[in-house]
Design an enzyme around this catalytic site. Structure first.
Site, short mmCIF file in Angstrom:
data_model
loop_
_atom_site.label_atom_id
_atom_site.label_comp_id
_atom_site.label_asym_id
_atom_site.label_seq_id
_atom_site.Cartn_x
_atom_site.Cartn_y
_atom_site.Cartn_z
N GLY A 94 0.81 -1.17 0.14
CA GLY A 94 -0.02 0.16 -0.15
C GLY A 94 0.99 1.14 0.12
O GLY A 94 0.32 2.43 -0.30
N LYS A 115 9.64 2.16 0.30
CA LYS A 115 8.68 2.26 1.28
C LYS A 115 8.46 3.73 1.42
O LYS A 115 9.41 4.32 1.40
CB LYS A 115 9.10 1.72 2.78
CG LYS A 115 8.16 1.58 3.67
CD LYS A 115 8.42 0.53 4.62
CE LYS A 115 7.56 0.46 5.65
NZ LYS A 115 7.86 -0.54 6.75
N ASP A 127 -2.28 6.81 2.74
CA ASP A 127 -1.71 8.15 1.82
C ASP A 127 -0.29 7.55 0.97
O ASP A 127 -0.01 8.38 0.11
CB ASP A 127 -1.31 9.34 2.62
CG ASP A 127 -0.17 9.03 3.74
OD1 ASP A 127 0.28 7.78 3.83
OD2 ASP A 127 -0.08 9.99 4.38
N GLY A 128 -0.17 6.39 1.39
CA GLY A 128 0.99 5.83 0.70
C GLY A 128 2.53 6.16 0.99
O GLY A 128 3.44 5.94 0.33
N ARG A 178 14.77 -0.06 0.42
CA ARG A 178 15.08 -1.18 1.43
C ARG A 178 15.60 -2.55 0.59
O ARG A 178 15.08 -2.92 -0.46
CB ARG A 178 13.67 -1.55 2.10
CG ARG A 178 14.01 -2.85 2.97
CD ARG A 178 12.59 -2.81 3.86
NE ARG A 178 11.68 -3.33 3.41
CZ ARG A 178 10.33 -3.33 3.85
NH1 ARG A 178 10.22 -2.98 5.29
NH2 ARG A 178 9.37 -4.10 3.19
N ARG A 185 6.28 -13.31 1.68
CA ARG A 185 5.73 -13.36 3.02
C ARG A 185 4.84 -14.52 3.30
O ARG A 185 4.34 -14.99 2.40
CB ARG A 185 5.00 -12.07 3.50
CG ARG A 185 5.68 -10.65 3.08
CD ARG A 185 4.31 -9.75 2.56
NE ARG A 185 5.42 -8.48 2.02
CZ ARG A 185 5.63 -7.49 2.59
NH1 ARG A 185 5.20 -7.28 4.01
NH2 ARG A 185 6.29 -6.54 2.16
N ASP A 254 1.73 -11.04 7.45
CA ASP A 254 2.19 -10.25 6.19
C ASP A 254 3.75 -9.58 6.74
O ASP A 254 4.45 -9.37 5.71
CB ASP A 254 1.34 -9.13 5.88
CG ASP A 254 0.79 -8.32 6.85
OD1 ASP A 254 0.60 -8.91 8.15
OD2 ASP A 254 1.08 -7.01 7.08
N ASN A 255 4.16 -9.58 7.81
CA ASN A 255 5.33 -9.41 8.39
C ASN A 255 6.19 -10.57 8.71
O ASN A 255 7.35 -10.41 9.40
CB ASN A 255 5.31 -8.29 9.73
CG ASN A 255 4.67 -7.08 9.13
OD1 ASN A 255 4.66 -6.74 7.70
ND2 ASN A 255 4.04 -6.36 10.21
N ASP A 264 10.23 -5.08 8.48
CA ASP A 264 9.27 -4.08 8.82
C ASP A 264 9.42 -3.73 10.30
O ASP A 264 8.90 -4.28 11.23
CB ASP A 264 7.59 -4.67 8.98
CG ASP A 264 7.09 -4.16 7.39
OD1 ASP A 264 8.07 -3.47 6.63
OD2 ASP A 264 5.93 -4.40 7.03
P1 AMP Z 1 2.74 -2.56 7.87
O1 AMP Z 1 2.09 -2.42 9.22
O2 AMP Z 1 3.71 -1.23 7.70
O3 AMP Z 1 3.27 -3.81 7.85
O4 AMP Z 1 1.72 -2.35 6.87
C1 AMP Z 1 0.48 -3.19 6.89
C2 AMP Z 1 -0.40 -2.90 5.60
O5 AMP Z 1 -0.84 -1.41 5.66
C3 AMP Z 1 0.62 -3.05 4.19
O6 AMP Z 1 -0.45 -3.64 3.25
C4 AMP Z 1 0.81 -1.73 3.94
O7 AMP Z 1 1.05 -1.29 2.74
C5 AMP Z 1 -0.36 -0.71 4.58
N1 AMP Z 1 0.18 0.82 4.87
C6 AMP Z 1 0.51 1.10 5.97
N2 AMP Z 1 0.90 2.44 6.03
C7 AMP Z 1 0.26 2.76 4.97
C8 AMP Z 1 0.18 4.01 4.42
N3 AMP Z 1 0.40 4.90 4.84
N4 AMP Z 1 -0.52 4.03 3.02
C9 AMP Z 1 -1.12 3.06 2.46
N5 AMP Z 1 -0.79 1.88 2.91
C10 AMP Z 1 -0.36 1.68 4.18
MG MG Z 2 4.30 -4.82 6.84
#
Ligand code: AMP
Ligand code: MG
Length: 505
Positions: A94, A115, A127-128, A178, A185, A254-255, A264
């Site tokens: 995301g 990232k 917001d990506g 990264r 995963r 997923d982590n 992560d």
């Molecule tokens: P994470 O907690 O970083 O492992 O992310 C878990 C999920 O949330 C993954 O699918 C990420 O891509 C998504 N995600 C986390 N933060 C954002 C963000 N700011 N914008 C879009 N997707 C996010």
């Molecule tokens: Mg993750």
């Protein structure tokens, strides 16, 4: 200046090539003002990259996502995942993109991924984006883990975007580059299993085998064997985490990688005073991912991988074959605690100065280690310094160790047992034993207050000096040098008591 005809990376993109339909091709977002905050020179060298080119304005534009480098095929990977026990059938990149893969100097295939590079079709409400602080945090913790000999993804670079990211308040934005041995995963397998797409599941498993366990290629029970390999790698990894007091904080499926690398670094933290219940993450209110739960959670996650791989396992299309596959996969999962305990004890024996494998006393040494941890817990002793000062005790000086214990009597009784055990281990000089222990017991870990202080200076004042000083200490965790002494000190207890980490920022 780098000439545009010389490629920055020599990409060879197996994921894009072999797994069509497992991702969405996507471009990183354009940012206002790329500026390189951090470049990992040692890692750039491992990857055979030209540091001067990466440090140029053009390099910064690439590392912030503004220019897609020659040969890159940026894509957002699809994956699912259990988050805090609940299944999300679609997560995916995301706010990340796989840029491509390079073959490093040692012939290893490494992913280069962004990232914080903007929204993708998997962004849902997000917001990506990413902020400077959390991306520099990935640098610090990843480099610390690497220096501690723990498999990990690593930061190649962090580029500031010159744009704000809106969280509780406006923060400076950044993109992390990264490096990982892959981004496969447990959740990648879950994505296709949940959709019943068994052909794709098989294709993914074949890809994972080719990439991480090529010796299994073509073997009759290779999907079961793949599960076994992942279990083995995770057993070793979690044991290493436990032996340095690392708390990942968000062990969602997923982590958890197929490669066995830590991935992560969100709400992670290192423990100070030893406490199996230690939790720092603000979103982990039930303590699901507490320090002491990590082995159990790893096993739970592996059971989810087993379920995902199960449709591939039966040797033929019959009920007997299906039942047998369930039995075999279950046996792998049930075997995990023993793999983990063995890996943990190997590490603990090194930490105790009992490294002579020929003289191992499995049950006795495990009890000795557990009683030691019990002492640290009962007396609230700093985990890292407790172990480190035990090395001084091995060299003959108990004073620094004793000073850590409010009630040293219990310590003295344990020390007598430990010394007797050391003597049974044969003719190692006290100094040689202490030296060995110092290589197994770091002096410096990323202390939470030090990490926060460095990130605040970088994020709030654009002052990277504390970050750089901390990074250089973390890269040298075993050597006691006066200039790093302040990084070895625990945080004031009051600070640790209310320390929290925040996810996804
Ligand atoms: P994470 O907690 O970083 O492992 O992310 C878990 C999920 O949330 C993954 O699918 C990420 O891509 C998504 N995600 C986390 N933060 C954002 C963000 N700011 N914008 C879009 N997707 C996010
Ligand atoms: Mg993750």
């Amino acid at each position: 200046m780098q000439s545009p005809s010389i490629p920055l990376f020599r990409f060879d993109n197996s994921y894009a090539r072999d797994l069509e339909g497992f991702y969405v091709r996507w471009k990183p977002a354009q940012v206002a003002q790329p500026r390189l905050l951090f470049l990992n020179l040692a890692l750039a060298d491992e990857l055979g990259l030209d540091p001067a080119a990466l440090q140029s304005a053009q390099g910064a534009a690439v590392l912030a996502g503004n220019t897609v480098p020659e040969g890159a095929e940026p894509l957002a990977q699809a994956y699912a995942g259990h988050q805090f026990g609940g299944f999300s059938p679609q997560l995916g990149d995301g706010r990340a993109l796989l840029l491509g893969e390079v073959i490093d100097r040692q012939g290893r295939r490494r992913d280069i991924a962004f990232k914080g590079s903007g929204r993708t079709p998997f962004s849902r409400g997000g917001d990506g984006k990413a902020a400077v602080g959390p991306m520099l945090r990935e640098v610090l913790i990843g480099e610390a883990m690497h220096a501690l000999g723990i498999p990990t993804t690593r930061a190649l670079a962090v580029a500031a975007t010159g744009e704000p990211v809106y969280r509780e308040k406006a923060l400076p934005g950044a993109v992390l580059a990264r490096v990982a041995s892959s981004h496969l995963r447990v959740g990648t397998f879950q994505f296709y299993a949940a959709r019943g797409e068994h052909d794709k599941l098989r294709q993914l498993a074949e890809y994972a085998i080719a990439r991480h366990d090529p010796d299994l290629a073509g073997a009759p029970q290779r999907y079961l064997a793949l599960l076994g390999r992942v279990a083995q790698r995770q057993a070793r990894l979690i044991a290493q985490w436990m032996n340095v007091g690392f708390i990942h904080g968000v062990m969602n499926t997923d982590n958890m990688t197929i490669s066995g690398e830590t991935i992560d670094y969100g709400p992670c933290a290192f423990m100070e005073a030893y406490d199996p219940q230690a939790v720092f993450s603000s979103i982990d209110s039930n303590g699901r991912y507490a320090y002491g739960n990590q082995p159990v959670i790893a096993q739970w996650n592996l059971a989810r991988l087993a379920e995902a791989l199960l449709p591939l396992m039966p040797q033929e299309d019959s009920k007997e074959a299906a039942d047998r596959a369930v039995e075999q996969a279950t046996a792998v999962i049930h075997g995990f605690p023993a793999l983990y305990q063995a890996a943990l004890l190997r590490g603990q024996r090194d930490k105790l100065g009992l490294a002579d494998a020929a003289q191992a006393d499995e049950a006795g040494d495990a009890a000795l280690a557990n009683d030691w941890l019990g002492l640290l817990h009962a007396q609230g002793v700093d985990f890292t310094l407790g172990w480190r000062r035990l090395a001084d005790a091995a060299a003959g000086d108990d004073s620094l160790l004793r000073a850590l214990f409010p009630e040293p009597q219990a310590l003295l009784e344990w020390l007598a047992r430990w010394r007797a055990r050391c003597e049974m281990q044969g003719a190692i000089s006290p100094e040689a034993r202490a030296q060995g222990m110092r290589r197994a017991n770091p002096w410096i870990i990323p202390r939470n207050h030090r990490v926060e202080e460095a990130l605040a200076a970088a994020s709030e004042r654009d002052d990277l000096a504390p970050f750089e000083r901390l990074l250089s200490a973390l890269r040298n965790p075993y050597e006691e040098t006066p200039e790093h002494a302040s990084y070895a000190e625990p945080a004031p207890a009051a600070l640790t008591a209310c320390y929290q980490t925040f996810c996804g920022t």
